[in-house]
Design an enzyme around this catalytic site. Sequence first.
Site, short mmCIF file in Angstrom:
data_model
loop_
_atom_site.label_atom_id
_atom_site.label_comp_id
_atom_site.label_asym_id
_atom_site.label_seq_id
_atom_site.Cartn_x
_atom_site.Cartn_y
_atom_site.Cartn_z
N ASP B 16 21.43 -23.64 -10.56
CA ASP B 16 20.98 -24.91 -9.74
C ASP B 16 21.00 -25.99 -10.96
OD1 ASP B 16 19.77 -26.59 -8.14
OD2 ASP B 16 18.73 -25.02 -7.28
N HIS B 19 23.40 -28.79 -11.48
CA HIS B 19 23.45 -29.96 -10.97
C HIS B 19 22.96 -31.17 -11.73
CE1 HIS B 19 24.84 -28.77 -6.88
NE2 HIS B 19 23.53 -27.62 -6.96
N HIS B 196 12.76 -19.54 -3.09
CA HIS B 196 13.33 -20.43 -3.90
C HIS B 196 12.81 -21.90 -3.67
CE1 HIS B 196 16.92 -22.26 -5.92
NE2 HIS B 196 16.94 -23.16 -5.04
N HIS B 198 12.14 -26.06 -4.47
CA HIS B 198 12.42 -27.53 -5.06
C HIS B 198 11.15 -28.32 -5.41
CE1 HIS B 198 16.90 -27.35 -6.27
NE2 HIS B 198 16.75 -26.35 -5.10
#
Lengths: 342, 342
Positions: B16, B19, B196, B198
Amino acid sequence: MSAKRDIFITEVALRDGSHAINHQFSVEQVVHVARALDQANVPFIEVSHGDGLSGSSLQYGLSHANEMELIEVAVAVCEQATVGVLLLPGIGTIKDLNAAAKLGVGFARIATHVTEADISAQHMARSKELGLFTVGFLMMSHMAPLEKLVEQAKLMESYGADAVYVVDSAGALLPHEVAERIRALKQSIGVEIGFHAHNNLSLAMANTLAAIQEGATRIDGSVRCLGAGAGNTQTEVLVAVLERMGIETGIDLYKMMDLAEEVVAPIIQVPQEITRDSLVLGYAGVYSSFRLHAERAAKKFGIDSRDILIELGKRKAVGGQEDMIIDVAAEIAKRNMTAGMR
Amino acid sequence: MSAKRDIFITEVALRDGSHAINHQFSVEQVVHVARALDQANVPFIEVSHGDGLSGSSLQYGLSHANEMELIEVAVAVCEQATVGVLLLPGIGTIKDLNAAAKLGVGFARIATHVTEADISAQHMARSKELGLFTVGFLMMSHMAPLEKLVEQAKLMESYGADAVYVVDSAGALLPHEVAERIRALKQSIGVEIGFHAHNNLSLAMANTLAAIQEGATRIDGSVRCLGAGAGNTQTEVLVAVLERMGIETGIDLYKMMDLAEEVVAPIIQVPQEITRDSLVLGYAGVYSSFRLHAERAAKKFGIDSRDILIELGKRKAVGGQEDMIIDVAAEIAKRNMTAGMR
């Protein structure tokens, strides 16, 4: 501009955020930030040295500009927002309070260590006489047991506080610990309850939501997370989250986002990440001023400074007890040596 | 090195996090980061292009290094950690999975949009045949109602998934929304549940704690918050918070802090702050790929791109529906005009 507000946000970037830029706010910067916050309909804006009125000093860091001038321009540009100040008795004085009131501030937050509310009595009394909305600000709230916190909040209420804040200065509280503190105050005092978070454990938003859920109605935020340590609860994000939850702050979300990106971000010299240093302080729950002392002692005794800070946190060491650091370091070194011989 | 683990953390910075640095990881960087993570006793390390195996392309961003080489060196340097990969059917293929397995990976996470679990059946079957720990990864989980999420998780379980993850790809979920999702899965499937996060709404840590409280045992973290958008749950901070809560991750906190500061921080080119762009995506709950399209349409119609993104979020637009953006923009422009004439 009037608006329904379920929660009253105090923007602290022009006070707590001054730590993040070594107290180097210029008059122009304060004008731009305060005006933009006012136009976004933020209700309360705090302007002071990071350590409160008269904090500018060799010990706490010299300000770039005279804070009375910063307060004056902030008051001048705000059409709807109330500008106020932070005062730590012992650093700031009644004289400073009088001067700020003369400049037109509308609130004063009198801050003490969580066990030392008694030193706020005179400053609160004067703040009330001056007609200011008066807030009691109980710093390092994680260090006191619940009963002590309640006792100290009651003292502040008895001195005339219009609101009492639980202040998580080290960013050390977990959400359930915030919840039980706010709940206890809610059951014990009659004035409004506030909460001030730091993000050292990445829990500023979680803790803020826990506080609101338990009835806190005054919440501190710092735009772009501009505050001491890992910063505070990021105001523009808080406004977005509360809007998603149907809780009204009265603040214009788009304007708040825009000023964060276009006015404040260019001012920040150090991005507000969670670094090792701020994480250690939050995890240990100690004053940031202990860090350098601990590092020096660690070097001398050949140990890890984190072990010292964590032990100081367990012992609930307070500012002024820096001499304890050497004792703790010596004990840890001895313990390590004994463990090594086994 | 064995350790008691209540929660199994998968470190995603090398997937991840790619990115955040435009997929520019070098072989040397992966060697240093993976070795340090292994020495800190992190159990699972994901290594792939940000968009999974074979993500390197003009559309998703070209990688600096061949990801199979990155996987190979990560496997080589890890003494106790299990290295694994992410695969999005449609981007990655069974062939990629075979190649990764040959390099010695121990787990594969097969990721689909929350409503499209059915496209993971073959990849999961192959992953199981290869003897890999197989994870179903339900992306954009905020977009499906609970019943749909449960149905899709059951599908993945039926395909052989050893664990199913609720993935908050846009960082859009609130803590109570995470809790109800994990609770629903806990009641419906027999395999382990993962989460998961963000951090677009500054809720990654809050949501992770909510997931753990409801029984999730597999949690993603990214060291130094190195992930898409505003990053993920910051691993070293998560380890500290869980340690404070008495929840064992088996990870060495000091080593984790040190590698964050000394190995990973120097790699990050863009600090993982919550910017206006990432906040808008989390608030609207839409794909990051919509942002540029929305900005173009907003300019054309003289409106605010945020209004478009929020409306797309309400309509639960998915990737591939970019044509909807112009329609939405036109409607908003018309609505604004009508409102203006009143």
